[in-house]
Structures are given as structure tokens and as C-alpha cells.
Design a protein around this motif. Structure first.
Motif, PDB file in Angstrom:
ATOM      1  N   ARG A 164       0.841  -1.191   0.000  1.00  0.00           N
ATOM      2  CA  ARG A 164       0.000   0.000   0.000  1.00  0.00           C
ATOM      3  C   ARG A 164       0.879   1.245   0.000  1.00  0.00           C
ATOM      4  NH1 ARG A 164      -0.174   2.782   4.663  1.00  0.00           N
ATOM      5  NH2 ARG A 164       0.699   1.806   6.533  1.00  0.00           N
ATOM      6  N   GLU A 165       0.249   2.400  -0.134  1.00  0.00           N
ATOM      7  CA  GLU A 165       0.989   3.656  -0.073  1.00  0.00           C
ATOM      8  C   GLU A 165       1.302   4.011   1.385  1.00  0.00           C
ATOM      9  OE1 GLU A 165       2.269   5.539  -2.520  1.00  0.00           O
ATOM     10  OE2 GLU A 165       1.647   3.896  -3.831  1.00  0.00           O
ATOM     11  N   PHE A 166       2.542   4.319   1.661  1.00  0.00           N
ATOM     12  CA  PHE A 166       2.977   4.783   2.982  1.00  0.00           C
ATOM     13  C   PHE A 166       4.315   5.481   2.812  1.00  0.00           C
ATOM     14  CE2 PHE A 166       4.134   0.263   2.527  1.00  0.00           C
ATOM     15  CZ  PHE A 166       5.514   0.328   2.603  1.00  0.00           C
ATOM     16  N   ASP A 167       4.743   6.178   3.860  1.00  0.00           N
ATOM     17  CA  ASP A 167       6.042   6.852   3.824  1.00  0.00           C
ATOM     18  C   ASP A 167       7.126   5.790   3.997  1.00  0.00           C
ATOM     19  OD1 ASP A 167       8.478   8.193   4.686  1.00  0.00           O
ATOM     20  OD2 ASP A 167       7.260   9.994   4.936  1.00  0.00           O
ATOM     21  N   VAL A 168       7.849   5.529   2.941  1.00  0.00           N
ATOM     22  CA  VAL A 168       8.840   4.457   2.937  1.00  0.00           C
ATOM     23  C   VAL A 168       9.945   4.706   3.962  1.00  0.00           C
ATOM     24  CG1 VAL A 168      10.675   3.438   1.549  1.00  0.00           C
ATOM     25  CG2 VAL A 168       8.394   3.693   0.579  1.00  0.00           C
ATOM     26  N   THR A 169      10.380   5.947   4.081  1.00  0.00           N
ATOM     27  CA  THR A 169      11.452   6.264   5.030  1.00  0.00           C
ATOM     28  C   THR A 169      11.024   5.963   6.459  1.00  0.00           C
ATOM     29  OG1 THR A 169      12.317   7.996   3.572  1.00  0.00           O
ATOM     30  CG2 THR A 169      12.986   8.077   5.883  1.00  0.00           C
ATOM     31  N   VAL A 170       9.802   6.359   6.805  1.00  0.00           N
ATOM     32  CA  VAL A 170       9.281   6.074   8.146  1.00  0.00           C
ATOM     33  C   VAL A 170       9.211   4.568   8.380  1.00  0.00           C
ATOM     34  CG1 VAL A 170       7.254   6.237   9.642  1.00  0.00           C
ATOM     35  CG2 VAL A 170       8.000   8.236   8.336  1.00  0.00           C
ATOM     36  N   MET A 171       8.727   3.832   7.387  1.00  0.00           N
ATOM     37  CA  MET A 171       8.567   2.385   7.544  1.00  0.00           C
ATOM     38  C   MET A 171       9.913   1.685   7.717  1.00  0.00           C
ATOM     39  SD  MET A 171       6.203   0.081   7.802  1.00  0.00           S
ATOM     40  CE  MET A 171       4.745   0.813   7.007  1.00  0.00           C
ATOM     41  N   VAL A 172      10.884   2.059   6.901  1.00  0.00           N
ATOM     42  CA  VAL A 172      12.205   1.431   6.991  1.00  0.00           C
ATOM     43  C   VAL A 172      12.831   1.664   8.364  1.00  0.00           C
ATOM     44  CG1 VAL A 172      14.578   1.580   6.134  1.00  0.00           C
ATOM     45  CG2 VAL A 172      12.688   1.423   4.519  1.00  0.00           C
ATOM     46  N   HIS A 173      12.715   2.894   8.866  1.00  0.00           N
ATOM     47  CA  HIS A 173      13.287   3.194  10.181  1.00  0.00           C
ATOM     48  C   HIS A 173      12.505   2.508  11.300  1.00  0.00           C
ATOM     49  CE1 HIS A 173      15.590   6.293   8.029  1.00  0.00           C
ATOM     50  NE2 HIS A 173      16.382   6.281   9.073  1.00  0.00           N
ATOM     51  N   ALA A 174      11.203   2.367  11.126  1.00  0.00           N
ATOM     52  CA  ALA A 174      10.399   1.672  12.133  1.00  0.00           C
ATOM     53  C   ALA A 174      10.798   0.200  12.219  1.00  0.00           C
ATOM     54  CB  ALA A 174       8.915   1.799  11.798  1.00  0.00           C
ATOM     55  N   ILE A 175      11.018  -0.416  11.077  1.00  0.00           N
ATOM     56  CA  ILE A 175      11.436  -1.822  11.047  1.00  0.00           C
ATOM     57  C   ILE A 175      12.799  -1.979  11.710  1.00  0.00           C
ATOM     58  CG2 ILE A 175      12.152  -3.710   9.529  1.00  0.00           C
ATOM     59  CD1 ILE A 175       9.995  -2.667   7.534  1.00  0.00           C
ATOM     60  N   ARG A 176      13.743  -1.108  11.343  1.00  0.00           N
ATOM     61  CA  ARG A 176      15.084  -1.194  11.923  1.00  0.00           C
ATOM     62  C   ARG A 176      15.040  -0.974  13.429  1.00  0.00           C
ATOM     63  NH1 ARG A 176      18.772  -4.158  10.532  1.00  0.00           N
ATOM     64  NH2 ARG A 176      18.931  -4.628  12.730  1.00  0.00           N
ATOM     65  N   GLY A 177      14.230  -0.005  13.861  1.00  0.00           N
ATOM     66  CA  GLY A 177      14.118   0.272  15.287  1.00  0.00           C
ATOM     67  C   GLY A 177      13.531  -0.901  16.052  1.00  0.00           C
ATOM     68  N   ALA A 178      12.532  -1.558  15.463  1.00  0.00           N
ATOM     69  CA  ALA A 178      11.905  -2.708  16.120  1.00  0.00           C
ATOM     70  C   ALA A 178      12.889  -3.868  16.241  1.00  0.00           C
ATOM     71  CB  ALA A 178      10.668  -3.137  15.338  1.00  0.00           C
ATOM     72  N   ILE A 179      13.668  -4.106  15.189  1.00  0.00           N
ATOM     73  CA  ILE A 179      14.677  -5.171  15.237  1.00  0.00           C
ATOM     74  C   ILE A 179      15.729  -4.854  16.295  1.00  0.00           C
ATOM     75  CG2 ILE A 179      16.560  -6.258  13.952  1.00  0.00           C
ATOM     76  CD1 ILE A 179      14.808  -5.910  11.419  1.00  0.00           C
ATOM     77  N   ASP A 180      16.206  -3.613  16.309  1.00  0.00           N
ATOM     78  CA  ASP A 180      17.242  -3.222  17.270  1.00  0.00           C
ATOM     79  C   ASP A 180      16.738  -3.323  18.706  1.00  0.00           C
ATOM     80  OD1 ASP A 180      18.982  -2.773  15.209  1.00  0.00           O
ATOM     81  OD2 ASP A 180      18.774  -0.588  15.226  1.00  0.00           O
ATOM     82  N   GLU A 181      15.438  -3.075  18.898  1.00  0.00           N
ATOM     83  CA  GLU A 181      14.870  -3.174  20.252  1.00  0.00           C
ATOM     84  C   GLU A 181      14.911  -4.615  20.741  1.00  0.00           C
ATOM     85  OE1 GLU A 181      12.092  -3.712  23.466  1.00  0.00           O
ATOM     86  OE2 GLU A 181      11.848  -4.553  21.450  1.00  0.00           O
TER      87      GLU A 181
END
Length: 213
Positions: A164-181
């Protein structure tokens, strides 16, 4: 007769290492990873690394590395190399963007199971960076490259309608942040169910990205 300091020689770069030199460097880096993971960055010394590597003195480390920062740069590079070698074939084998995203997340978490000392050493090194921050040992540049590639993959999936349409930059950083957590929690909770955490994160971001229309 050509001068030794000619521009041609200057541009040639450092001499290539012999097989023996490369093997010794790898031995030292592996020992450094083990010591940092077991004792922490602050308690890591050339003497302890030399003992772990089975070297008779620290002189061999100083011969191959200019100092602790140089060795830590090699440690970070080795962890990133191992991670890429672990992740890339698994991700590229998937048939579509959703499967690649799921595999990316679950395989990142699986690194904690398959290479616990590598991840522990990386966390320790990054936690003890000085003023230069993540750029000090090349980590920031490596992660920027990985995240830029992931963002472009997501844009491709949006163009084909799979995402779907979403802010790709926000999504990529959210994924990385979740993994790092999860990586951070695993350091203090040895009983953490990593497989379940990886699956839950993959489910979460699958729902967040999938085009349901």
C-alpha cells in the motif's frame, strides 16, 4: 628509471595482504569478537585478545592493526559481512516483496541465535562510540546503504501494487528500530523467545505494508 614516489605508485593503494596475513587478521578479529562479547568493550584489551587468539604477545595484534580503533573497525566490518552473508541468500530466494520483508525481519532476529557473540560484540562496540558516533567505525554508512536499498525495494512494491501507499522512510526506520529493540532486550533477557519475537514483528509489518484493496 621510474621514481619510487611517482603518482602511479601512490595511486596503486596499499599492498595486497598475503594469505597468511589475511588469516592472522581474521584470527585476531574473531578473538576480539569473542572477548568483547564475553567481557564487554571496557574490559577488552590487546592482552586478552592475544590470549583468546593463542598468540604469544600483543605484538602480533599491533603489527596487523594500528590501534584499538582500527581493530574495532575490522570487528564491525566482520559482523556486517557475516550478517550480509546470512541474510542476502535467504531474502533473494523469496518470490515476492512481502515474503522478502518477512524473511528480512525474521532472519535479522535469527542472527541472535546463529551468531550471538557477533551481535553482542557489535552492540558493545556501538554503545561505546565516542564523539564521532556511528560513523566512527563505518557502521552508519553500512546501515544507510542497507536501508536505502530496502526503501527502494519497498517503492518498487508500491509501484506494482503489492504494498500500500505509505512513507517508505518512516517504515524502513520503524522496522530497523523494532529489530534493534529486540537485539537490546536479548542482551539482558536470555530467556527471550527470539523466534516468536521475529514472527510477531514480521506479522506486524506484513499487515502494515500489505495492500488489501
Amino acid at each position: 628509471m621510474r621514481a619510487r614516489n611517482s603518482s602511479t605508485e601512490q595511486d596503486a593503494g596499499p599492498p595486497r595482504r598475503t594469505f597468511t596475513e589475511s588469516a592472522r587478521r581474521a584470527q585476531i578479529v574473531d578473538a576480539a569478537i569473542a572477548v568483547i562479547a564475553d567481557l564487554g568493550y571496557a574490559k577488552t584489551s590487546f592482552a586478552k585478545i592475544a590470549k583468546q587468539a593463542g598468540l604469544s604477545s600483543t605484538g602480533m595484534i599491533s603489527y596487523h592493526f594500528a590501534g584499538k580503533d582500527d581493530l574495532m573497525r575490522a570487528v564491525v566490518a566482520e559482523v556486517m559481512r557475516v550478517a550480509d552473508e546470512h541474510l542476502r541468500p535467504r531474502i533473494e530466494a523469496q518470490p515476492n516483496a512481502s515474503a522478502r520483508l518477512r524473511t528480512y525481519i525474521e532472519s535479522n532476529i535469527a542472527l541472535l541465535i546463529d551468531f550471538p557473540k557477533h551481535l553482542a560484540a557489535l552492540v558493545e562496540v556501538l554503545a561505546n562510540l565516542r564523539d564521532e558516533g556511528p560513523d566512527q567505525f563505518g557502521y552508519a554508512a553500512s546501515m544507510d546503504s542497507i536501508m536505502s536499498f530496502q526503501a527502494e525495494r519497498m517503492r518498487d512494491a508500491q509501484r506494482t501494487g503489492e504494498f500500500r501507499e505509505f512513507d517508505v522512510t518512516v517504515m524502513v526506520h520503524a522496522i530497523r528500530g523494532a529489530i534493534d529493540e529486540v537485539v537490546g532486550r536479548a542482551r539482558t533477557d536470555p530467556d527471550l523467545d527470539l523466534v516468536a519475537n521475529g514472527r510477531e514483528l514480521a506479522d506486524l509489518f506484513d499487515r502494515a505494508t500489505r495492500n488489501t484493496t
